[in-house]
Scaffold this active site. Structure first.
Site, PDB file in Angstrom:
ATOM      1  CG  ASP A 196      66.323  26.086  22.070  1.00  0.00           C
ATOM      2  OD1 ASP A 196      67.415  26.250  21.500  1.00  0.00           O
ATOM      3  OD2 ASP A 196      65.653  27.014  22.567  1.00  0.00           O
ATOM      4  CG  HIS A 211      67.194  30.270  22.684  1.00  0.00           C
ATOM      5  ND1 HIS A 211      66.545  29.417  21.833  1.00  0.00           N
ATOM      6  CD2 HIS A 211      67.227  31.466  22.068  1.00  0.00           C
ATOM      7  CE1 HIS A 211      66.208  30.072  20.737  1.00  0.00           C
ATOM      8  NE2 HIS A 211      66.617  31.324  20.844  1.00  0.00           N
TER       9      HIS A 211
END
Lengths: 555, 555
Positions: A196, A368
């Site tokens: 990610d 995130h």
């Protein structure tokens, strides 16, 4: 093992790199195709009138017989939103955590023509076989429960896909990222990591969800009237925190809108939300409560994060109108493209007199991981090859730099475009070829029937409007029998521009006469002639370029 | 003095509050009208096709005989951009600093029909008389030289308008804000302060321009190839800093594009930019230099901050293409609405391989003061009444809070909407009435001919396109003689939707027959009938709502 022929592996993305949204990654292992996620994206400003965007899946559909399954990391729209469209074409088995599958089931029900999906529930301890490959999982922290990293075990070593993650040391459900599993994978020699990249440009670590809880707590503490809390509808973590704060402060919760009610229902049916049974009330019951006993929970999507809230502020919402005693919490982060609408909504709320609590890193945290977390992931997994995913090119680029800092050689890092393939043979990777990729635009019921020409027309129309010219010509002589009539939309106020329109009509009459004189009989030529002369005339007079549509009727 | 009748004073804004842009404030003193600034705004996303927006100035035009002059605070577009449009209607005297007037002169030349302006140069020490009021000035620091605060002296006390300002303690030209003058005004008893609210939500103080200079210096220090610096074309301060860095590092400067060349010319002609005469070179000469001897200076506007830069990155710019050895400095702040385009440009630059230096508070600083600076202004001026200007409502609100903290009673603070008037009599203020206000949209050569109906049509057209239905009816019987023909734009690919269009045509034929049967002879009724049935049919089939335009020709 050195002499044993290993399988041929190809990895590529149908979406999710070079962009934010529609994550869809594909692993080909000899004849087996395993799909990792299949998400949607919200349209850019220049995709006029489009509702959502999904990846072009024609490569998958052409190779339908080779697809062994879809494995989903978690239940966010940008990871599962395209699944029903895939299943409509080819009903392959779907693997995911309980909550992820519950959302997939809802989405499949909503799409006309989507078959009953073949859902296979797994959890972080599952060990399954997809095609000829064992697949295992690890739990990660993110803004939705049931988030998993995925590991495909190949004869060349494991391929690890993190999904969306941060390394929250104090998640609200107490379930941390399974760092031990990651370390163990690292020791085994991971072939390739797909990780990610969303926050690869952000230094430090992302805020823990527990810290957000504390900010929520402070905001609830001294609120004199109603609390209105706005969250992304898929941010189950934030919804859970809001429900807990409500219970703690003796308030009831009114979900505003059917979408929010459905999310709460789906998540609590699968034990991913917990609250006392009488906590949730309808708008009627809430009406009879004191204001300081009420929490209104409202949802937006990433496309329109605050639509319901701005209706409440403007007074156009069906049930709820913001009052000066309300305290409004906006638990959403601005992302490129939605800052303006967030800013406008905050302005409306201030005008309505409400107290607005807003701000990243107070009542919202990113789901995130930031740079330190990404580096820890890289150091644990120690992959031989690295493909940064989930992010714009500059985020992939920043993530690549981090990987270099962590000791991965630059030549082992692939900054890919969508469709570009990395091929692995004998534990050696190289970039090879490209599969077809693209955006499929969904507008109303149409899937992919809005393409570049339609969008170009919408763009033209949106700038300077349209001018329609209708004339009736004699079938044989091409003599003008009726018209020209000129009708415009989106160009100028007709009343104020009568002269302009009259002049334009005279010009068309002249053009028709000239065509007749020059014995131009082809209607397409006559139309071009009208388009040219009128276009030039209007641009000179107005510096605008409306779409010009001549229509010839014959009599 | 207590018994002497003081003049009647009214203050209101024609633009600049409740919004960012088109600052225009009006002071009425008995019969005299003095205008403070007259700026433009860039269109919102929903003002489709519009180039710029200016305030509706009809109140001024109706009262043209009472206007004594326009006083300008500084030369930014949101403060002077509407002036040519005002002068076109009523050629009143304009007062401003040398640089401000130079830009006004350029703008007036560009607008067809604008007369030769009556420009009156003033500086921070000028004392002038406008109508019956003495007007004085004070120097403020901002991102453009020649920035002034304006003070209108009335019998009820001074009215102070700060213009845009920050209190930069180390401005690059060494000219600090004249705090002494502010303190002296404060001692005199200021009647009302109108102060810049842009950064009223930001704690602390804004970054000094000198600090930006240091960051620029660092970025220039080890750049291996060309430097490409992107600034707002009106940010003269940043342009000066870039020119200085270029000289210091032995580079030549290429202004990319005519706009940038003109700005440099105008500003240096009036001694607001200083550099050695051979510093600026053309693209040809630059081509013969080593890359590390070149700076490319490129400009954007607040509407499209990075348009030239993104062309350079994509390779579509006429002269310049970004190379992997380039270092690109983006000296611009994201503001609501342009984050997406900034983000996309940064992505393109990364893809082109360039090194990108970007970030507020490094190579860019806001030109507007933050909370501590706004409070210092309030404490120096100590106004009896306070009107926060230049900002969205929530910024006015935040600025109002700051003023309360500085001891100004809430009832002496006016959070106004555009057009709302504050009236002063005997040093007492109250809110009274409203003058007409609005947005005048400028699209091509048209001034104000694009209004709500045109915009609504453009919005409709942009969403789902248009369907035109043409039929020829018999004059007497209304029998359908030719057609219906259906043509669509921006709706669906016609080739893929032949069936849909055929069905639609059949439906219109049926509708026409039904009208005839029911003896509906009015064409407007027939058109409505077509619009209704077809609209319903298309929505059911496609879930889209194109604009439907029936055209009836008679034969």
């Amino acid at each position: 093992m050195a002499n044993k022929k290993t399988e041929r592996i190809r990895l590529f993305a149908l979406g999710g790199i070079g962009e934010i949204g529609k994550n869809m990654y594909v692993a080909e292992l000899d004849d087996d195709i395993i799909i990792l996620d299949g998400g949607l994206m919200f349209p850019d400003d220049d995709m006029l009138g489009v509702d959502i965007v999904i990846p072009d899946m024609s490569y998958l559909i052409e190779n339908r017989d080779r697809i062994r399954g879809v494995v989903l990391s978690h239940g966010h729209e940008d990871n599962i939103g395209a699944i029903p469209y895939l299943l409509k074409e080819v009903n392959v088995p779907v693997y995911g955590s309980r909550l992820t599958l519950a959302f997939v089931r809802d989405l499949c029900r909503d799409l006309k023509g989507c078959p009953d999906p073949q859902l296979n529930e797994i959890d972080s301890d599952s060990k399954i076989q997809i095609g000829r490959s064992p697949v295992t999982f690890f739990h990660v922290t993110h803004s939705i429960p049931g988030s998993l990293g995925i590991c495909i075990h190949t004869s060349q070593g494991p391929i690890v896909y993190t999904g969306d993650f941060k390394l929250d040391p104090t998640p609200i459900d107490g379930r941390e990222t399974e760092l031990g599993k990651l370390a163990a994978l690292g020791e085994k020699g991971v072939l390739c990591l797909l990780s990610d990249s969303m926050n690869a440009e952000k230094p430090g670590v992302s805020l823990s969800e527990s810290r957000v809880g504390r900010s929520l707590n402070e905001a609830f503490y001294d609120a004199p009237g109603r609390m209105i809390v706005s969250v992304f509808s898929t941010n189950i973590t934030r919804i859970q925190q809001t429900l807990e704060e409500a219970e703690r402060t003796g308030r009831k919760v009114v979900p505003a809108g059917g979408g929010m009610r459905r999310v709460i229902e789906t998540a609590s049916n699968h034990d991913y939300l917990s609250f006392s049974p009488d906590l949730i009330v309808g708008p009627e019951e809430a009406g009879s409560l004191e204001d300081n006993r009420v929490v209104i929970l409202t949802a937006g999507s990433k496309g329109e994060p605050l639509s319901a809230l701005s209706q409440m502020a403007k007074g156009t919402h069906r049930h709820i109108k913001v009052k000066p005693t309300d305290r409004v919490i906006i638990s959403a982060a601005p992302s490129p493209g939605n800052e303006k609408s967030i800013s406008q909504t905050i302005d409306l709320l201030h005008r309505a007199g409400a107290d607005v609590v807003y701000g990243p890193n107070t009542v919202h945290a990113s789901g995130h991981g930031s740079q330190e977390e990404l580096k820890l992931m890289l150091n644990l997994i120690k992959p031989r090859y690295f493909i940064p995913v989930h992010g714009e090119y500059r985020m992939q680029h920043a993530h690549g730099r981090l990987a270099e800092n962590c000791g991965i050689p630059a030549k082992s890092i692939f900054l890919l475009d969508r469709g570009e393939c990395v091929e692995f043979e004998q534990r050696r990777a190289r970039q090879t070829g490209k599969v077809p990729v693209g955006n499929v635009l969904i507008d109303g019921l149409g899937i992919g029937d809005v393409g570049n020409i339609v969008l170009r027309d919408r763009r033209l129309l949106s700038k300077d409007g349209i001018i329609v010219i209708v004339v009736t010509l004699n079938r044989r002589s091409n003599e003008c029998i009726a018209g020209p009539d000129i009708i415009s939309r989106g160009f100028v106020y007709v009343r104020e521009s009568e002269d302009l329109i009259n002049e334009a009509e005279a010009l068309v009459t002249k053009t028709l006469a000239a065509c007749q004189e020059q014995r131009i009989m082809e209607w397409s030529q006559i139309k071009n002639s009208i388009r040219d002369t009128l276009g030039r005339f209007l641009y000179e007079k107005t510096k605008r370029r409306p779409m010009i549509m001549p229509i010839i009727m014959e009599s």
